[in-house]
Design an enzyme around this catalytic site. Structure first.
Site, mmCIF file in Angstrom:
data_model
loop_
_atom_site.group_PDB
_atom_site.id
_atom_site.type_symbol
_atom_site.label_atom_id
_atom_site.label_comp_id
_atom_site.label_asym_id
_atom_site.label_seq_id
_atom_site.Cartn_x
_atom_site.Cartn_y
_atom_site.Cartn_z
ATOM 1 N N SER A 58 41.203 38.080 24.419
ATOM 2 C CA SER A 58 41.831 36.771 24.587
ATOM 3 C C SER A 58 41.485 36.221 25.963
ATOM 4 O O SER A 58 40.796 36.874 26.759
ATOM 5 C CB SER A 58 43.364 36.877 24.449
ATOM 6 O OG SER A 58 43.906 37.698 25.472
ATOM 7 N N ASP B 90 40.505 52.206 26.683
ATOM 8 C CA ASP B 90 41.449 52.117 27.793
ATOM 9 C C ASP B 90 40.629 52.285 29.063
ATOM 10 O O ASP B 90 40.187 53.388 29.393
ATOM 11 C CB ASP B 90 42.517 53.211 27.693
ATOM 12 C CG ASP B 90 43.562 53.113 28.791
ATOM 13 O OD1 ASP B 90 43.316 52.414 29.796
ATOM 14 O OD2 ASP B 90 44.613 53.767 28.665
ATOM 15 N N VAL B 91 40.393 51.179 29.757
ATOM 16 C CA VAL B 91 39.468 51.202 30.893
ATOM 17 C C VAL B 91 40.061 51.859 32.138
ATOM 18 O O VAL B 91 39.406 51.916 33.180
ATOM 19 C CB VAL B 91 38.981 49.781 31.240
ATOM 20 C CG1 VAL B 91 38.063 49.254 30.152
ATOM 21 C CG2 VAL B 91 40.144 48.835 31.495
ATOM 22 N N TYR C 25 49.921 43.732 42.732
ATOM 23 C CA TYR C 25 48.843 42.960 42.119
ATOM 24 C C TYR C 25 47.908 42.389 43.179
ATOM 25 O O TYR C 25 46.679 42.470 43.064
ATOM 26 C CB TYR C 25 49.450 41.840 41.276
ATOM 27 C CG TYR C 25 48.447 40.962 40.577
ATOM 28 C CD1 TYR C 25 47.784 41.400 39.439
ATOM 29 C CD2 TYR C 25 48.183 39.666 41.040
ATOM 30 C CE1 TYR C 25 46.870 40.582 38.784
ATOM 31 C CE2 TYR C 25 47.278 38.848 40.385
ATOM 32 C CZ TYR C 25 46.618 39.309 39.261
ATOM 33 O OH TYR C 25 45.712 38.494 38.618
ATOM 34 N N LYS D 187 43.897 43.243 43.622
ATOM 35 C CA LYS D 187 42.853 42.224 43.547
ATOM 36 C C LYS D 187 42.086 42.096 44.864
ATOM 37 O O LYS D 187 40.881 41.807 44.858
ATOM 38 C CB LYS D 187 43.459 40.882 43.134
ATOM 39 C CG LYS D 187 43.951 40.848 41.688
ATOM 40 C CD LYS D 187 42.825 41.123 40.690
ATOM 41 C CE LYS D 187 43.274 40.884 39.256
ATOM 42 N NZ LYS D 187 42.185 41.137 38.276
#
Length: 259
Positions: A17, A62-63, A154, A158
């Site tokens: 998606s 599942d990375v 997060y 990143k």
């Protein structure tokens, strides 16, 4: 016209998606064979159906698990050929004030957003270097370029993606491989839908008010579209971007100015 190597093969993670699906579709429309991965096989099959004759392998991975990544990449290359273009898009967002960010949330954000990029890139990059050509595009975030309150794990993850991008870009610069990042602002994807629902639950605002609050961060006063991010990725993946290396390209309407 965007140019790619003949018979180029791309691998997009998190392609069920949002940005991942939009990127896979854009690459396929440009004549690139596209293999996709994610954790939701039904969503992946829906994306694959839109790739037409350019559809490559579809693999549930599942990375965050090294063995799964190695096995999945081997399956993809056996089915569709060596990977020339890697788009590391898989990831997720989780929010909490710093004093309520526990070790489990921290580990989840690092694993999902940073370790995943490390694992998939490591599984693919050596082959690119041996063949003397390749593109790696990491989907980071404006959170990789600046700070945001209430999402410390997060933001840290990143920032790590951007740092890894810059390091690898220098290491592989003489091997025919470029490594760049795109850093979207708030984009109209399921991740932002989740963020909107979180705002509604915590503040009592309506869904429209919550979306408007996120859009207001963008100087254009709107959410970025997945297709706009995909177009930036498409360019970085092309032959024409051969001298673009180690960059973190903000796709955010001017919210974060880089230079």
């Amino acid at each position: 016209m965007t140019r790619f190597w003949p018979n180029a093969h791309a691998f997009v993670t998190g392609a069920g998606s949002g940005i991942g699906a939009a990127t896979a579709i854009a690459l396929a429309k440009s004549g690139v064979r596209v293999s996709i991965a994610g954790r939701r096989i039904d969503a992946l099959k829906a994306t694959a159906a839109m790739l037409g004759e350019q559809a490559g392998a579809v693999v549930a991975i599942d990375v965050t698990v090294e063995a799964a990544v190695r096995k999945g990449v081997a399956q993809i290359e056996a089915a569709a050929g060596p990977i020339d273009i890697l788009v590391n898009n898989a990831g997720k967002a989780g929010s909490a004030p710093f004093d309520k960010t526990d070790a489990a949330l921290w580990a989840d954000m690092i694993a999902s957003n940073l370790t995943s990029v490390f694992l998939v890139t490591q599984a693919v990059l050596s082959g690119m270097a041996k063949r003397g050509r390749g593109r790696v595009i990491n989907v980071a975030s404006t959170a990789g370029l600046t700070g945001y309150a209430y999402v410390p794990a997060y933001v840290a993850a990143k920032h790590g993606v951007v740092g890894l991008t810059r390091s690898l870009a220098l290491e592989y610069a003489r091997r025919g491989v470029t490594i760049n990042a795109v850093c979207p602002g708030y984009t109209d994807t399921p991740l932002v839908a989740d963020a909107t629902a979180n705002i509604v639950a915590k503040t009592g605002r309506s869904e429209d008010e919550a979306r408007a609050a996120l859009a207001k961060v963008n100087p254009m006063q709107r959410l970025v579209t997945p297709e706009e991010v995909a177009d930036a990725i498409l360019w970085l993946a092309s032959e024409g971007a051969a001298s673009i290396n180690g960059q973190a390209v903000a796709v955010a309407g001017g919210e974060v100015l880089t230079g």
